[in-house]
Design an enzyme around this catalytic site. Sequence first.
Site, mmCIF file in Angstrom:
data_model
loop_
_atom_site.group_PDB
_atom_site.id
_atom_site.type_symbol
_atom_site.label_atom_id
_atom_site.label_comp_id
_atom_site.label_asym_id
_atom_site.label_seq_id
_atom_site.Cartn_x
_atom_site.Cartn_y
_atom_site.Cartn_z
ATOM 1 N N HIS A 274 -18.641 -24.995 83.042
ATOM 2 C CA HIS A 274 -17.789 -25.996 83.665
ATOM 3 C C HIS A 274 -17.009 -26.822 82.648
ATOM 4 O O HIS A 274 -16.120 -27.584 83.011
ATOM 5 C CB HIS A 274 -18.675 -26.912 84.529
ATOM 6 N N CYS A 275 -17.330 -26.672 81.344
ATOM 7 C CA CYS A 275 -16.741 -27.601 80.365
ATOM 8 C C CYS A 275 -15.699 -26.969 79.447
ATOM 9 O O CYS A 275 -14.523 -27.323 79.497
ATOM 10 C CB CYS A 275 -17.845 -28.207 79.500
ATOM 11 N N ILE A 276 -16.150 -26.046 78.604
ATOM 12 C CA ILE A 276 -15.297 -25.584 77.504
ATOM 13 C C ILE A 276 -13.991 -24.928 77.997
ATOM 14 O O ILE A 276 -12.939 -25.137 77.400
ATOM 15 C CB ILE A 276 -16.065 -24.630 76.553
ATOM 16 N N LEU A 278 -12.284 -25.666 80.558
ATOM 17 C CA LEU A 278 -11.448 -26.580 81.339
ATOM 18 C C LEU A 278 -11.067 -27.852 80.599
ATOM 19 O O LEU A 278 -9.899 -28.258 80.572
ATOM 20 C CB LEU A 278 -12.178 -26.996 82.633
ATOM 21 N N ASP A 279 -12.073 -28.497 80.013
ATOM 22 C CA ASP A 279 -11.866 -29.848 79.479
ATOM 23 C C ASP A 279 -10.724 -29.980 78.473
ATOM 24 O O ASP A 279 -9.982 -30.972 78.508
ATOM 25 C CB ASP A 279 -13.157 -30.383 78.843
#
Length: 446
Positions: A274-276, A278-279
């Site tokens: 969910h992080c790398i 998108l963020d």
Amino acid sequence: MKDHRAELLQRIADRSARIGVIGLGYVGLPLALLFEEAGFTVTGFDVDAAKTAALQRGESYIRHIGGERVARAFARGRIRATTDFDLLRQCDAVIICVPTPLGSHREPDLSYVRATADQVADRLRVGQLVVLESTTYPGTTREELLPRFAAVGLASGQDFFLAFSPEREDPGNQSFQTQNIPKIVGGLDPASQQVAVALYSAAVAKVVPVSSPEVAEAAKLLENIFRSVNIALANEMKLVLERMGIDVWEVIEAAKTKPFGFMAFYPGPGLGGHCIPLDPFYLSWKAAEHGVWARFIELAGEVNTSMPHHVVDRTARALNRHGKSVKGSQVLVLGLSYKADIDDDRESPSFEIIERLQAAGADVTYCDPYIPVARPGREHDLRLASVACTAEEFARHDVLVVSTAHSDFKDKRLYSGVKAVVDTRNLMAPLGLVAPGASGPEVCRA
Ligand SMILES: NC(=O)c1ccc[n+]([C@@H]2O[C@H](COP(=O)([O-])OP(=O)(O)OC[C@H]3O[C@@H](n4cnc5c(N)ncnc54)[C@H](O)[C@@H]3O)[C@@H](O)[C@H]2O)c1
């Protein structure tokens, strides 16, 4: 005049402060449990009634957050889970952990944060602390939350307190969990900073105060951009060294022996989680508003998102060597979750690999002991269930594609009847299956 700050500090110190956690996912659930374990009364809020009902029954829906831990906490009676947002009024501190995905044009989707901020604003009362934990671009706390709360007629730093504190969860990490990962805290004003630092200090081992929510927001993005860029570099090295006939994995192991100035990152089938993936685009989007182009972020995104395509190309070549076309061949993808030994399949590159192979006419199945049935998501609906993790099942296929290095796959016997393996995770070499003269499947690294 009542000193709301002193009162809240006292309630935190004597554990009578009631904590609300909004969004009981991978971040919110362990956080809610942590505050309960630190002696606070906790209310967890979620829009998903199935989740709150499961928790009320003492069941966990996230595999690495053990059912026993949830059952024990809910049996103690200090924590509850609810969809009733009116209970927010009873909370002294409210921590927001809702999703921050990307929209279809890779723009930040703050709809969850905004909806939650509206829910909180509707019930905001004097003496409350609100902390945003969702990963987002610098300025979100001040630009999105503050105006909504100020519109209620309360003054920040006096009537209520506001801060940003990024989550640093690493699902499945045995050494670092919520309690012992240092927590960055950036308050909107000195009073907000003081109460937010006090709150987290009551539950986590180390709190790192910074001068503003913007610094805290940007620090989280830097951490994730650092990973994205370095993974892209590892992927680029893989492509370059592959052409030269040099084993990138051996190169990384060698470079890793340098005791300073090097940190190992590894190539793979593409970014997941969910992080790398998108963020970083939260920052590049915001940067454009200021007339700057975050070129490293965009380039890393380009390299990393091309990896599934590379894996499919290598799979086609492996089949070709066995006299097969992609069309009509039986392909088994090992691993649907984005990283080893967890059940999180969000943004997993396996989806794209499977869909690309299907589009080329292959008959594709997957094996993932952590994900028995592929759940439909916003972008994918595979309608597949995992095949059994057995040598017989593996041998039925023309080629295996290793996308996730689950421990379950690290058994040499599984590959005894396998013809070809496309290995994106260096799973096969430690099993002794790529050594010159090794018997077993033909292994192609990708
Ligand atoms: N998963 C990680 O490892 C990780 C690590 C660091 C930061 N983060 C960040 O933390 C945030 C949450 O991520 P996550 O992985 O926990 O997501 P998640 O999808 O696991 O959980 C989010 C939860 O929020 C709920 N929700 C959605 N809208 C809501 C609303 N309006 N009100 C109440 N609940 C709502 C969902 O039902 C879900 O249970 C994101 O910003 C993410 O970038 C995640």
